[in-house]
Design a protein around this motif. Structure first.
Motif, short mmCIF file in Angstrom:
data_model
loop_
_atom_site.label_atom_id
_atom_site.label_comp_id
_atom_site.label_asym_id
_atom_site.label_seq_id
_atom_site.Cartn_x
_atom_site.Cartn_y
_atom_site.Cartn_z
N ASN A 105 -7.76 2.23 -12.86
CA ASN A 105 -8.74 3.18 -13.37
C ASN A 105 -8.31 3.58 -14.78
OD1 ASN A 105 -10.22 5.46 -14.08
ND2 ASN A 105 -10.23 6.30 -12.01
N THR A 159 0.73 3.88 -3.06
CA THR A 159 -0.08 5.07 -2.80
C THR A 159 0.65 6.25 -2.19
OG1 THR A 159 -0.75 4.40 -0.55
CG2 THR A 159 -2.05 3.53 -2.39
N GLN A 162 0.82 -1.21 0.00
CA GLN A 162 0.00 0.00 0.00
C GLN A 162 0.85 1.26 0.00
OE1 GLN A 162 -0.57 2.41 2.65
NE2 GLN A 162 1.02 1.46 3.96
N TRP A 179 -5.28 -3.81 0.36
CA TRP A 179 -4.18 -4.04 -0.57
C TRP A 179 -3.68 -5.47 -0.50
CZ3 TRP A 179 -3.42 -0.54 -4.24
CH2 TRP A 179 -3.96 0.74 -4.04
N ASN A 202 -6.59 1.13 -7.19
CA ASN A 202 -7.15 1.29 -5.85
C ASN A 202 -7.52 -0.07 -5.30
OD1 ASN A 202 -8.07 2.82 -3.62
ND2 ASN A 202 -10.18 2.58 -4.33
N SER A 203 -7.51 -0.16 -3.98
CA SER A 203 -7.90 -1.40 -3.31
C SER A 203 -9.37 -1.32 -2.93
CB SER A 203 -7.05 -1.61 -2.05
OG SER A 203 -7.56 -2.65 -1.26
N GLY A 260 -9.50 -1.71 0.75
CA GLY A 260 -8.60 -0.86 1.52
C GLY A 260 -7.47 -1.63 2.17
N LYS A 311 -3.64 4.62 -11.54
CA LYS A 311 -4.37 5.00 -10.33
C LYS A 311 -5.12 3.83 -9.71
CE LYS A 311 -5.12 9.63 -12.32
NZ LYS A 311 -4.72 9.31 -13.70
#
Length: 588
Positions: free
Chosen positions: A517, A157, A153, A441, A435-436, A439, A433
Protein backbone atom coordinates in the motif's frame (compact mmCIF):
# COMPACT_ATOMS: atom_id res chain seq x y z
CA UNK A 1 28.23 6.83 37.00
CA UNK A 2 25.54 4.14 36.63
CA UNK A 3 26.25 4.20 32.90
CA UNK A 4 30.01 3.83 33.48
CA UNK A 5 29.42 0.87 35.80
CA UNK A 6 27.53 -0.87 33.02
CA UNK A 7 29.75 0.02 30.07
CA UNK A 8 33.12 -0.18 31.83
CA UNK A 9 32.32 -2.93 34.31
CA UNK A 10 35.87 -4.41 34.28
CA UNK A 11 37.03 -1.19 35.95
CA UNK A 12 33.85 -0.31 37.88
CA UNK A 13 32.43 -3.79 38.50
CA UNK A 14 29.72 -3.18 41.08
CA UNK A 15 27.01 -0.68 41.90
CA UNK A 16 28.49 1.49 44.65
CA UNK A 17 26.94 4.37 46.64
CA UNK A 18 27.71 8.01 45.99
CA UNK A 19 30.26 9.52 48.36
CA UNK A 20 31.23 13.14 48.87
CA UNK A 21 34.61 14.82 49.41
CA UNK A 22 34.62 18.41 48.18
CA UNK A 23 34.67 19.14 45.36
CA UNK A 24 34.03 15.54 44.25
CA UNK A 25 30.95 13.37 44.17
CA UNK A 26 32.45 9.97 43.62
CA UNK A 27 32.20 6.22 43.92
CA UNK A 28 34.88 3.77 45.09
CA UNK A 29 35.19 0.21 43.77
CA UNK A 30 37.04 -1.97 46.31
CA UNK A 31 37.61 -4.95 44.04
CA UNK A 32 39.55 -2.86 41.49
CA UNK A 33 40.61 0.00 43.82
CA UNK A 34 39.39 2.50 41.23
CA UNK A 35 37.57 5.78 41.83
CA UNK A 36 35.06 7.48 39.53
CA UNK A 37 33.88 10.97 40.26
CA UNK A 38 32.48 14.28 39.07
CA UNK A 39 33.54 17.78 40.12
CA UNK A 40 33.17 21.33 38.82
CA UNK A 41 36.29 23.04 37.49
CA UNK A 42 37.26 26.69 38.10
CA UNK A 43 34.84 27.88 35.43
CA UNK A 44 31.95 25.88 36.87
CA UNK A 45 31.96 23.16 34.20
CA UNK A 46 31.30 19.67 35.58
CA UNK A 47 34.06 17.25 34.63
CA UNK A 48 34.58 13.49 35.01
CA UNK A 49 37.63 12.13 36.84
CA UNK A 50 39.10 8.68 37.39
CA UNK A 51 41.77 7.60 39.87
CA UNK A 52 43.48 4.33 40.78
CA UNK A 53 45.06 1.52 38.76
CA UNK A 54 42.85 2.52 35.82
CA UNK A 55 44.70 5.84 35.55
CA UNK A 56 48.15 4.71 36.60
CA UNK A 57 47.70 6.10 40.09
CA UNK A 58 47.18 9.71 39.01
CA UNK A 59 44.00 11.78 39.03
CA UNK A 60 42.89 11.91 35.40
CA UNK A 61 40.37 14.28 33.84
CA UNK A 62 38.60 12.27 31.12
CA UNK A 63 36.31 15.02 29.84
CA UNK A 64 33.42 17.30 30.56
CA UNK A 65 30.27 15.64 31.86
CA UNK A 66 28.44 17.12 28.88
CA UNK A 67 30.77 15.22 26.54
CA UNK A 68 29.18 11.99 27.73
CA UNK A 69 25.57 13.16 27.71
CA UNK A 70 24.72 12.23 24.12
CA UNK A 71 26.05 8.71 24.55
CA UNK A 72 24.38 8.23 27.93
CA UNK A 73 21.03 9.58 26.77
CA UNK A 74 21.20 7.60 23.53
CA UNK A 75 20.42 4.48 25.52
CA UNK A 76 17.40 6.03 27.20
CA UNK A 77 15.13 7.28 24.42
CA UNK A 78 15.42 8.07 20.69
CA UNK A 79 16.23 11.70 19.98
CA UNK A 80 14.86 11.54 16.43
CA UNK A 81 12.69 9.47 14.13
CA UNK A 82 15.86 8.14 12.51
CA UNK A 83 17.22 6.80 15.81
CA UNK A 84 13.80 5.35 16.67
CA UNK A 85 13.77 3.61 13.29
CA UNK A 86 17.28 2.31 13.89
CA UNK A 87 16.16 0.70 17.16
CA UNK A 88 13.07 -0.78 15.54
CA UNK A 89 15.25 -2.26 12.78
CA UNK A 90 17.08 -4.22 15.48
CA UNK A 91 14.09 -5.04 17.67
CA UNK A 92 11.34 -5.87 15.17
CA UNK A 93 10.70 -7.39 11.77
CA UNK A 94 9.72 -4.03 10.28
CA UNK A 95 7.85 -0.89 11.23
CA UNK A 96 5.63 1.93 10.04
CA UNK A 97 5.43 5.63 10.80
CA UNK A 98 2.91 4.79 13.52
CA UNK A 99 5.40 2.40 15.13
CA UNK A 100 8.07 5.12 15.18
CA UNK A 101 5.62 7.53 16.80
CA UNK A 102 4.57 4.92 19.37
CA UNK A 103 8.17 4.29 20.36
CA UNK A 104 8.88 8.00 20.76
CA UNK A 105 5.73 8.41 22.85
CA UNK A 106 6.43 5.37 25.03
CA UNK A 107 8.73 7.15 27.47
CA UNK A 108 11.95 5.52 26.33
CA UNK A 109 13.30 2.25 25.02
CA UNK A 110 12.87 0.38 28.29
CA UNK A 111 9.19 1.32 28.58
CA UNK A 112 8.61 0.29 24.95
CA UNK A 113 10.27 -3.08 25.57
CA UNK A 114 8.17 -3.64 28.67
CA UNK A 115 4.99 -2.88 26.72
CA UNK A 116 6.03 -5.15 23.84
CA UNK A 117 6.78 -8.04 26.16
CA UNK A 118 3.39 -7.60 27.80
CA UNK A 119 1.50 -7.86 24.50
CA UNK A 120 -0.66 -10.96 24.03
CA UNK A 121 0.93 -13.61 21.87
CA UNK A 122 -0.34 -13.30 18.30
CA UNK A 123 -2.48 -15.97 16.65
CA UNK A 124 -0.41 -19.12 16.46
CA UNK A 125 0.77 -20.67 13.21
CA UNK A 126 -1.11 -23.80 14.26
CA UNK A 127 -4.41 -21.96 14.68
CA UNK A 128 -3.92 -20.20 11.35
CA UNK A 129 -3.48 -23.54 9.59
CA UNK A 130 -6.62 -24.87 11.26
CA UNK A 131 -8.57 -21.72 10.33
CA UNK A 132 -7.68 -22.37 6.69
CA UNK A 133 -8.77 -26.01 6.86
CA UNK A 134 -5.34 -27.54 6.52
CA UNK A 135 -6.03 -29.97 9.37
CA UNK A 136 -8.30 -31.86 6.97
CA UNK A 137 -6.22 -31.25 3.84
CA UNK A 138 -4.60 -34.38 2.38
CA UNK A 139 -1.79 -32.31 0.87
CA UNK A 140 -0.95 -30.94 4.31
CA UNK A 141 -0.96 -34.45 5.73
CA UNK A 142 1.46 -35.90 3.20
CA UNK A 143 3.10 -32.77 1.81
CA UNK A 144 3.79 -29.12 2.64
CA UNK A 145 0.48 -27.45 1.84
CA UNK A 146 0.09 -24.35 4.03
CA UNK A 147 3.59 -24.51 5.47
CA UNK A 148 5.20 -21.48 3.85
CA UNK A 149 2.02 -19.43 4.06
CA UNK A 150 1.61 -20.04 7.78
CA UNK A 151 5.03 -18.62 8.66
CA UNK A 152 5.02 -15.77 6.13
CA UNK A 153 1.65 -14.46 7.32
CA UNK A 154 2.79 -14.35 10.92
CA UNK A 155 6.13 -12.73 10.19
CA UNK A 156 4.45 -10.04 8.09
CA UNK A 157 1.27 -9.37 10.05
CA UNK A 158 1.72 -10.34 13.71
CA UNK A 159 1.37 -7.34 16.05
CA UNK A 160 3.86 -8.74 18.58
CA UNK A 161 6.87 -7.73 16.49
CA UNK A 162 9.52 -8.03 19.19
CA UNK A 163 8.37 -11.52 20.14
CA UNK A 164 8.39 -12.69 16.53
CA UNK A 165 11.82 -11.12 15.93
CA UNK A 166 13.15 -13.00 18.94
CA UNK A 167 11.46 -16.20 17.74
CA UNK A 168 13.20 -15.82 14.39
CA UNK A 169 16.55 -15.36 16.12
CA UNK A 170 15.91 -18.43 18.28
CA UNK A 171 14.90 -20.44 15.20
CA UNK A 172 18.40 -19.80 13.85
CA UNK A 173 19.94 -21.09 17.08
CA UNK A 174 17.66 -24.08 17.81
CA UNK A 175 17.47 -24.94 14.13
CA UNK A 176 14.86 -27.21 12.58
CA UNK A 177 14.62 -27.03 8.77
CA UNK A 178 11.49 -28.44 7.18
CA UNK A 179 13.45 -30.29 4.50
CA UNK A 180 14.96 -32.49 7.22
CA UNK A 181 11.56 -33.35 8.72
CA UNK A 182 9.77 -36.50 7.59
CA UNK A 183 6.41 -38.14 8.12
CA UNK A 184 2.83 -36.92 8.22
CA UNK A 185 1.66 -33.37 8.91
CA UNK A 186 4.96 -31.56 8.39
CA UNK A 187 3.28 -28.11 8.22
CA UNK A 188 1.79 -28.72 11.66
CA UNK A 189 5.08 -30.01 13.09
CA UNK A 190 6.79 -26.82 11.96
CA UNK A 191 3.91 -24.64 13.12
CA UNK A 192 4.04 -26.17 16.58
CA UNK A 193 7.79 -25.61 16.69
CA UNK A 194 7.52 -21.92 15.77
CA UNK A 195 4.72 -21.48 18.30
CA UNK A 196 6.96 -23.05 20.95
CA UNK A 197 9.79 -20.60 20.19
CA UNK A 198 7.42 -17.62 20.16
CA UNK A 199 5.79 -18.64 23.44
CA UNK A 200 9.20 -18.91 25.14
CA UNK A 201 10.84 -15.88 23.51
CA UNK A 202 10.90 -13.97 26.81
CA UNK A 203 10.83 -17.00 29.07
CA UNK A 204 13.61 -19.06 30.61
CA UNK A 205 16.34 -20.78 28.62
CA UNK A 206 16.15 -23.96 30.70
CA UNK A 207 12.43 -24.29 30.04
CA UNK A 208 12.92 -23.61 26.35
CA UNK A 209 15.74 -26.15 26.12
CA UNK A 210 13.50 -28.88 27.50
CA UNK A 211 10.56 -27.98 25.27
CA UNK A 212 12.84 -27.94 22.22
CA UNK A 213 14.31 -31.30 23.23
CA UNK A 214 10.89 -32.95 23.57
CA UNK A 215 9.26 -31.30 20.56
CA UNK A 216 8.10 -33.53 17.72
CA UNK A 217 9.83 -31.36 15.11
CA UNK A 218 13.23 -31.53 16.81
CA UNK A 219 12.76 -35.17 17.75
CA UNK A 220 12.19 -35.98 14.10
CA UNK A 221 14.88 -33.63 12.76
CA UNK A 222 17.76 -34.87 14.93
CA UNK A 223 16.65 -38.47 15.40
CA UNK A 224 15.76 -38.40 19.10
CA UNK A 225 12.22 -39.61 18.35
CA UNK A 226 12.34 -43.39 18.42
CA UNK A 227 15.94 -43.47 19.65
CA UNK A 228 16.46 -46.80 21.44
CA UNK A 229 18.85 -48.12 24.06
CA UNK A 230 21.84 -50.27 23.24
CA UNK A 231 21.41 -53.92 22.30
CA UNK A 232 24.52 -56.08 22.56
CA UNK A 233 22.92 -58.92 20.62
CA UNK A 234 22.25 -56.84 17.52
CA UNK A 235 25.06 -54.32 17.96
CA UNK A 236 22.62 -51.43 18.16
CA UNK A 237 23.84 -48.29 19.97
CA UNK A 238 21.91 -45.12 20.77
CA UNK A 239 21.78 -42.50 18.02
CA UNK A 240 24.21 -39.69 18.92
CA UNK A 241 22.82 -36.94 16.71
CA UNK A 242 20.86 -34.97 19.28
CA UNK A 243 23.43 -35.53 22.03
CA UNK A 244 26.09 -33.94 19.83
CA UNK A 245 24.06 -31.01 18.53
CA UNK A 246 22.47 -30.09 21.84
CA UNK A 247 25.99 -29.43 23.10
CA UNK A 248 27.65 -28.11 19.97
CA UNK A 249 24.85 -25.83 18.76
CA UNK A 250 22.12 -25.38 21.37
CA UNK A 251 24.02 -24.78 24.60
CA UNK A 252 27.80 -24.77 25.12
CA UNK A 253 29.64 -24.87 21.80
CA UNK A 254 32.90 -26.57 20.95
CA UNK A 255 35.37 -24.75 23.21
CA UNK A 256 35.30 -23.35 26.72
CA UNK A 257 34.58 -19.63 26.83
CA UNK A 258 35.34 -16.71 29.06
CA UNK A 259 32.39 -14.53 30.05
CA UNK A 260 33.22 -12.21 27.15
CA UNK A 261 32.96 -14.98 24.57
CA UNK A 262 36.68 -15.36 23.94
CA UNK A 263 38.08 -18.91 24.12
CA UNK A 264 39.77 -20.14 27.27
CA UNK A 265 43.28 -21.38 26.51
CA UNK A 266 45.33 -24.21 27.96
CA UNK A 267 48.99 -24.01 28.98
CA UNK A 268 49.99 -24.43 25.32
CA UNK A 269 47.86 -21.48 24.29
CA UNK A 270 45.24 -23.68 22.58
CA UNK A 271 41.44 -23.57 23.05
CA UNK A 272 40.04 -26.12 25.50
CA UNK A 273 37.39 -28.43 24.08
CA UNK A 274 34.12 -28.48 25.99
CA UNK A 275 33.36 -32.16 25.44
CA UNK A 276 34.79 -35.37 24.00
CA UNK A 277 33.40 -38.02 21.71
CA UNK A 278 33.04 -40.31 24.73
CA UNK A 279 30.81 -37.71 26.38
CA UNK A 280 28.61 -37.63 23.27
CA UNK A 281 28.33 -41.42 23.36
CA UNK A 282 27.36 -41.44 27.02
CA UNK A 283 24.98 -38.47 26.82
CA UNK A 284 23.17 -40.19 23.93
CA UNK A 285 21.98 -42.80 26.44
CA UNK A 286 19.94 -40.12 28.19
CA UNK A 287 18.06 -39.35 24.97
CA UNK A 288 16.75 -42.89 24.43
CA UNK A 289 13.20 -44.13 24.90
CA UNK A 290 11.46 -40.92 23.82
CA UNK A 291 8.98 -40.87 20.95
CA UNK A 292 5.83 -39.18 19.66
CA UNK A 293 2.72 -39.26 21.82
CA UNK A 294 0.40 -41.30 19.61
CA UNK A 295 -2.45 -41.52 22.11
CA UNK A 296 -5.83 -40.77 20.61
CA UNK A 297 -5.80 -40.87 16.82
CA UNK A 298 -2.07 -41.42 16.43
CA UNK A 299 -0.61 -39.58 13.45
CA UNK A 300 -3.76 -39.68 11.32
CA UNK A 301 -4.63 -36.20 12.62
CA UNK A 302 -2.07 -33.47 13.36
CA UNK A 303 -2.66 -33.18 17.13
CA UNK A 304 0.35 -35.37 18.00
CA UNK A 305 2.66 -32.78 16.41
CA UNK A 306 2.25 -30.31 19.25
CA UNK A 307 2.39 -32.76 22.13
CA UNK A 308 5.74 -33.22 23.92
CA UNK A 309 7.35 -36.57 23.25
CA UNK A 310 6.71 -39.27 25.85
CA UNK A 311 8.95 -41.93 27.38
CA UNK A 312 8.82 -45.64 26.76
CA UNK A 313 10.82 -46.85 29.76
CA UNK A 314 11.50 -50.20 28.11
CA UNK A 315 13.52 -48.50 25.37
CA UNK A 316 15.47 -46.18 27.67
CA UNK A 317 19.09 -47.04 28.46
CA UNK A 318 19.80 -48.05 32.04
CA UNK A 319 23.55 -47.55 31.72
CA UNK A 320 25.31 -44.79 33.63
CA UNK A 321 26.21 -41.69 31.61
CA UNK A 322 29.11 -39.38 32.50
CA UNK A 323 29.60 -36.02 30.77
CA UNK A 324 30.65 -32.46 31.65
CA UNK A 325 31.65 -33.44 35.16
CA UNK A 326 28.38 -35.11 36.18
CA UNK A 327 27.18 -38.69 36.14
CA UNK A 328 23.68 -39.97 35.61
CA UNK A 329 23.72 -43.13 37.74
CA UNK A 330 22.84 -46.48 36.22
CA UNK A 331 19.13 -47.37 36.30
CA UNK A 332 18.05 -43.72 36.57
CA UNK A 333 14.50 -43.29 35.29
CA UNK A 334 14.28 -41.59 31.89
CA UNK A 335 12.64 -38.35 33.03
CA UNK A 336 15.08 -37.96 35.91
CA UNK A 337 18.04 -38.65 33.61
CA UNK A 338 16.78 -36.03 31.15
CA UNK A 339 16.47 -33.48 33.96
CA UNK A 340 20.05 -34.08 35.12
CA UNK A 341 21.35 -33.70 31.56
CA UNK A 342 19.43 -30.53 30.74
CA UNK A 343 20.14 -28.97 34.14
CA UNK A 344 23.83 -29.61 33.54
CA UNK A 345 23.80 -28.05 30.08
CA UNK A 346 21.75 -25.02 31.14
CA UNK A 347 24.04 -24.36 34.13
CA UNK A 348 27.26 -24.54 32.10
CA UNK A 349 29.20 -21.24 32.15
CA UNK A 350 29.45 -21.25 28.35
CA UNK A 351 25.74 -20.78 27.72
CA UNK A 352 25.58 -17.07 28.52
CA UNK A 353 28.38 -15.96 26.18
CA UNK A 354 27.60 -18.62 23.55
CA UNK A 355 23.90 -17.78 23.19
CA UNK A 356 24.34 -14.09 24.04
CA UNK A 357 26.87 -13.42 21.30
CA UNK A 358 24.71 -15.10 18.67
CA UNK A 359 21.65 -13.09 19.71
CA UNK A 360 23.72 -9.92 19.37
CA UNK A 361 24.79 -11.08 15.91
CA UNK A 362 21.21 -11.79 14.83
CA UNK A 363 19.76 -8.52 16.14
CA UNK A 364 22.50 -5.89 16.23
CA UNK A 365 26.01 -6.47 14.91
CA UNK A 366 28.22 -9.26 13.57
CA UNK A 367 31.27 -8.18 15.58
CA UNK A 368 30.31 -7.14 19.13
CA UNK A 369 33.15 -6.23 21.43
CA UNK A 370 34.06 -8.72 24.15
CA UNK A 371 32.75 -6.17 26.67
CA UNK A 372 29.34 -6.18 24.97
CA UNK A 373 29.22 -9.98 25.03
CA UNK A 374 30.26 -10.04 28.68
CA UNK A 375 27.54 -7.59 29.69
CA UNK A 376 24.87 -9.69 27.97
CA UNK A 377 26.28 -12.95 29.37
CA UNK A 378 26.28 -11.44 32.85
CA UNK A 379 22.54 -10.75 32.52
CA UNK A 380 21.97 -14.31 31.31
CA UNK A 381 23.74 -15.58 34.41
CA UNK A 382 21.71 -13.32 36.71
CA UNK A 383 18.86 -11.05 35.63
CA UNK A 384 19.36 -8.91 38.73
CA UNK A 385 16.92 -10.97 40.78
CA UNK A 386 18.96 -14.14 41.02
CA UNK A 387 17.37 -15.82 37.99
CA UNK A 388 19.56 -17.51 35.41
CA UNK A 389 18.52 -17.80 31.76
CA UNK A 390 15.87 -15.04 31.67
CA UNK A 391 15.57 -14.49 27.91
CA UNK A 392 13.46 -11.36 28.33
CA UNK A 393 16.24 -9.79 30.38
CA UNK A 394 18.79 -10.97 27.81
CA UNK A 395 17.04 -9.36 24.84
CA UNK A 396 16.72 -6.13 26.82
CA UNK A 397 20.44 -6.27 27.54
CA UNK A 398 21.20 -6.86 23.85
CA UNK A 399 19.06 -3.98 22.60
CA UNK A 400 19.77 -1.44 25.34
CA UNK A 401 23.52 -1.93 25.52
CA UNK A 402 25.65 1.16 25.03
CA UNK A 403 27.19 -0.33 21.89
CA UNK A 404 23.80 -1.02 20.33
CA UNK A 405 22.54 2.49 20.99
CA UNK A 406 25.74 4.55 20.57
CA UNK A 407 25.16 6.95 17.61
CA UNK A 408 28.90 6.97 16.92
CA UNK A 409 28.61 3.37 15.71
CA UNK A 410 26.75 4.63 12.65
CA UNK A 411 30.06 5.77 11.18
CA UNK A 412 32.11 2.80 12.38
CA UNK A 413 33.00 0.66 9.31
CA UNK A 414 33.35 -2.49 11.42
CA UNK A 415 29.92 -2.08 13.02
CA UNK A 416 26.61 -3.58 11.91
CA UNK A 417 25.44 -6.63 10.02
CA UNK A 418 24.27 -7.64 6.57
CA UNK A 419 20.49 -7.88 6.62
CA UNK A 420 19.23 -11.37 5.93
CA UNK A 421 17.40 -11.57 2.57
CA UNK A 422 14.13 -12.79 4.08
CA UNK A 423 14.25 -9.99 6.66
CA UNK A 424 14.58 -7.44 3.86
CA UNK A 425 11.41 -8.77 2.25
CA UNK A 426 9.53 -8.91 5.56
CA UNK A 427 10.58 -5.36 6.43
CA UNK A 428 9.42 -4.10 3.04
CA UNK A 429 6.06 -5.82 3.53
CA UNK A 430 5.56 -4.37 7.00
CA UNK A 431 6.79 -0.86 6.12
CA UNK A 432 4.35 -0.57 3.24
CA UNK A 433 1.45 -2.43 4.86
CA UNK A 434 1.41 -5.29 2.38
CA UNK A 435 -1.73 -7.39 2.26
CA UNK A 436 -2.68 -10.73 0.79
CA UNK A 437 -5.47 -10.49 -1.77
CA UNK A 438 -6.55 -14.07 -1.07
CA UNK A 439 -5.76 -14.07 2.64
CA UNK A 440 -3.50 -17.06 2.00
CA UNK A 441 -0.12 -15.27 1.81
CA UNK A 442 1.06 -17.34 -1.13
CA UNK A 443 4.70 -16.24 -1.12
CA UNK A 444 5.88 -19.83 -1.20
CA UNK A 445 9.44 -21.09 -0.90
CA UNK A 446 11.88 -18.23 -1.56
CA UNK A 447 15.07 -20.29 -1.14
CA UNK A 448 16.17 -20.23 -4.79
CA UNK A 449 19.10 -17.77 -4.95
CA UNK A 450 18.90 -17.37 -8.72
CA UNK A 451 15.23 -16.38 -8.92
CA UNK A 452 14.22 -15.37 -5.40
CA UNK A 453 15.62 -14.33 -2.01
CA UNK A 454 18.05 -17.20 -1.47
CA UNK A 455 16.51 -17.76 1.96
CA UNK A 456 13.10 -18.76 3.29
CA UNK A 457 11.84 -18.99 6.89
CA UNK A 458 12.09 -22.39 8.59
CA UNK A 459 13.89 -23.76 5.53
CA UNK A 460 17.47 -23.79 6.81
CA UNK A 461 19.45 -26.26 4.68
CA UNK A 462 21.06 -27.83 7.77
CA UNK A 463 21.15 -27.76 11.56
CA UNK A 464 24.05 -25.30 11.22
CA UNK A 465 21.60 -22.60 10.10
CA UNK A 466 21.66 -20.67 6.83
CA UNK A 467 25.11 -19.35 7.77
CA UNK A 468 27.75 -19.93 10.43
CA UNK A 469 28.28 -17.35 13.19
CA UNK A 470 32.00 -17.27 12.46
CA UNK A 471 31.83 -17.12 8.67
CA UNK A 472 34.47 -14.99 6.93
CA UNK A 473 34.19 -14.27 3.17
CA UNK A 474 37.29 -15.68 1.50
CA UNK A 475 39.84 -13.16 0.25
CA UNK A 476 37.85 -10.22 1.60
CA UNK A 477 38.70 -7.00 3.42
CA UNK A 478 36.45 -8.35 6.17
CA UNK A 479 38.84 -11.23 6.70
CA UNK A 480 41.89 -8.99 6.50
CA UNK A 481 40.38 -6.92 9.31
CA UNK A 482 39.88 -10.10 11.40
CA UNK A 483 36.11 -9.63 11.34
CA UNK A 484 33.28 -12.08 10.67
CA UNK A 485 30.23 -11.60 8.46
CA UNK A 486 27.79 -14.51 8.95
CA UNK A 487 25.07 -13.45 6.52
CA UNK A 488 27.61 -13.03 3.72
CA UNK A 489 27.64 -16.82 3.48
CA UNK A 490 24.39 -16.38 1.52
CA UNK A 491 25.88 -13.77 -0.81
CA UNK A 492 27.37 -14.46 -4.22
CA UNK A 493 26.93 -13.21 -7.76
CA UNK A 494 23.86 -15.36 -8.27
CA UNK A 495 22.10 -14.51 -5.01
CA UNK A 496 22.72 -10.76 -5.35
CA UNK A 497 21.06 -10.71 -8.78
CA UNK A 498 18.29 -13.05 -7.64
CA UNK A 499 17.42 -10.82 -4.70
CA UNK A 500 17.32 -7.69 -6.85
CA UNK A 501 15.13 -9.32 -9.49
CA UNK A 502 12.76 -10.72 -6.87
CA UNK A 503 12.37 -7.44 -5.01
CA UNK A 504 11.99 -5.43 -8.21
CA UNK A 505 8.98 -7.58 -9.03
CA UNK A 506 7.25 -7.38 -5.65
CA UNK A 507 8.02 -3.68 -5.08
CA UNK A 508 6.18 -2.83 -8.27
CA UNK A 509 3.14 -4.83 -7.18
CA UNK A 510 4.25 -7.68 -9.41
CA UNK A 511 3.38 -10.47 -6.98
CA UNK A 512 0.10 -12.18 -7.73
CA UNK A 513 -1.13 -12.30 -4.14
CA UNK A 514 0.84 -9.97 -1.83
CA UNK A 515 0.44 -6.27 -2.62
CA UNK A 516 1.87 -3.19 -0.86
CA UNK A 517 0.00 0.00 0.00
CA UNK A 518 1.84 3.07 -1.28
CA UNK A 519 -0.89 5.65 -0.66
CA UNK A 520 1.29 7.79 1.64
CA UNK A 521 4.26 7.58 -0.72
CA UNK A 522 2.19 8.53 -3.75
CA UNK A 523 0.99 11.60 -1.88
CA UNK A 524 4.54 13.02 -1.80
CA UNK A 525 5.83 11.50 -5.04
CA UNK A 526 5.98 14.85 -6.82
CA UNK A 527 8.75 15.91 -4.43
CA UNK A 528 11.64 13.49 -4.96
CA UNK A 529 13.47 14.65 -1.82
CA UNK A 530 10.41 14.23 0.40
CA UNK A 531 9.66 10.83 -1.12
CA UNK A 532 13.21 9.60 -0.57
CA UNK A 533 13.28 10.92 3.00
CA UNK A 534 10.12 8.98 3.79
CA UNK A 535 11.34 5.73 2.24
CA UNK A 536 14.73 6.00 3.95
CA UNK A 537 13.16 6.35 7.40
CA UNK A 538 10.81 3.43 6.82
CA UNK A 539 13.50 1.11 5.50
CA UNK A 540 16.93 2.32 6.47
CA UNK A 541 16.34 4.37 9.60
CA UNK A 542 19.65 6.17 9.22
CA UNK A 543 20.64 8.49 6.42
CA UNK A 544 21.97 7.38 3.06
CA UNK A 545 25.53 8.24 2.16
CA UNK A 546 25.98 11.36 0.05
CA UNK A 547 26.84 9.25 -2.99
CA UNK A 548 23.85 6.91 -2.64
CA UNK A 549 21.45 9.77 -2.07
CA UNK A 550 22.67 11.68 -5.10
CA UNK A 551 22.47 8.57 -7.28
CA UNK A 552 18.93 7.70 -6.19
CA UNK A 553 17.70 11.30 -6.44
CA UNK A 554 19.09 11.51 -9.95
CA UNK A 555 17.12 8.41 -10.91
CA UNK A 556 13.93 9.69 -9.29
CA UNK A 557 14.11 13.09 -10.91
CA UNK A 558 14.54 11.43 -14.28
CA UNK A 559 11.04 9.97 -13.86
CA UNK A 560 8.36 12.55 -14.60
CA UNK A 561 5.79 12.66 -11.80
CA UNK A 562 3.14 14.52 -13.79
CA UNK A 563 0.74 11.59 -14.05
CA UNK A 564 -0.49 8.82 -11.79
CA UNK A 565 1.68 6.35 -13.69
CA UNK A 566 4.72 8.57 -13.35
CA UNK A 567 4.16 9.01 -9.62
CA UNK A 568 3.76 5.25 -9.16
CA UNK A 569 6.95 4.56 -11.11
CA UNK A 570 8.82 7.11 -9.02
CA UNK A 571 7.62 5.42 -5.82
CA UNK A 572 8.61 1.98 -7.11
CA UNK A 573 12.04 3.29 -8.03
CA UNK A 574 12.56 4.98 -4.67
CA UNK A 575 11.67 1.86 -2.70
CA UNK A 576 13.61 -0.52 -4.90
CA UNK A 577 16.77 1.60 -5.08
CA UNK A 578 16.88 2.01 -1.30
CA UNK A 579 16.41 -1.76 -0.90
CA UNK A 580 19.31 -2.25 -3.33
CA UNK A 581 21.64 0.30 -1.72
CA UNK A 582 24.62 -0.77 0.41
CA UNK A 583 23.44 1.75 3.02
CA UNK A 584 20.30 -0.34 3.49
CA UNK A 585 21.78 -3.79 3.02
CA UNK A 586 24.16 -3.26 5.96
CA UNK A 587 22.08 -2.61 9.06
CA UNK A 588 23.81 -0.11 11.33
Amino acid sequence: MDWAENVYSPFFPSHEPDLRADPFTYRYYPSTQNYLGVAADASGVSRVYIFGPISGGVLADVGALADFSERVLAGVAPASDALAARFLSQATLGYTEADIAALRAAGGYRAWLQAEMAKPISTSNWDWLVSKGYDTNANAMTGLAGFDSSIWQRLITAPDGLRQRMALALSEFFVVGVDGVTGNWKPFRMAAYWDLLAANAFGNYRTLLEQVTLSVAMGNYLNMAGNQKENAATGRVPDENYAREVMQLFSIGLVELNLDGTPKLNSQGQPIETYTQDMVTQLARVFTGWDFDRSGSGTTVPEFARKPMVLNANLHSNLAASFLGVTVPANTAGAAALKIALDTLAAHPNVGPFLGKQLIQRLVTSNPSPYYVARVAKVFNDNGQGVRGDLGAVVRAVLLDDEARDPAKLSDPSWGKLREPMLRAIQWARAFKANSLTGNWNLGNTSDPSRSLGQSPQRSPSVFNYFRPGYVPAGSAIGTASLVAPEFQLSNETSVAGYLNAMQNVVGSGHSDVKPNYVSELAVAADANALLDRVVVLLNGTALSTTSRATILGALNAIAATSDTGKANRVYAAVFLVLASPDYLVQK
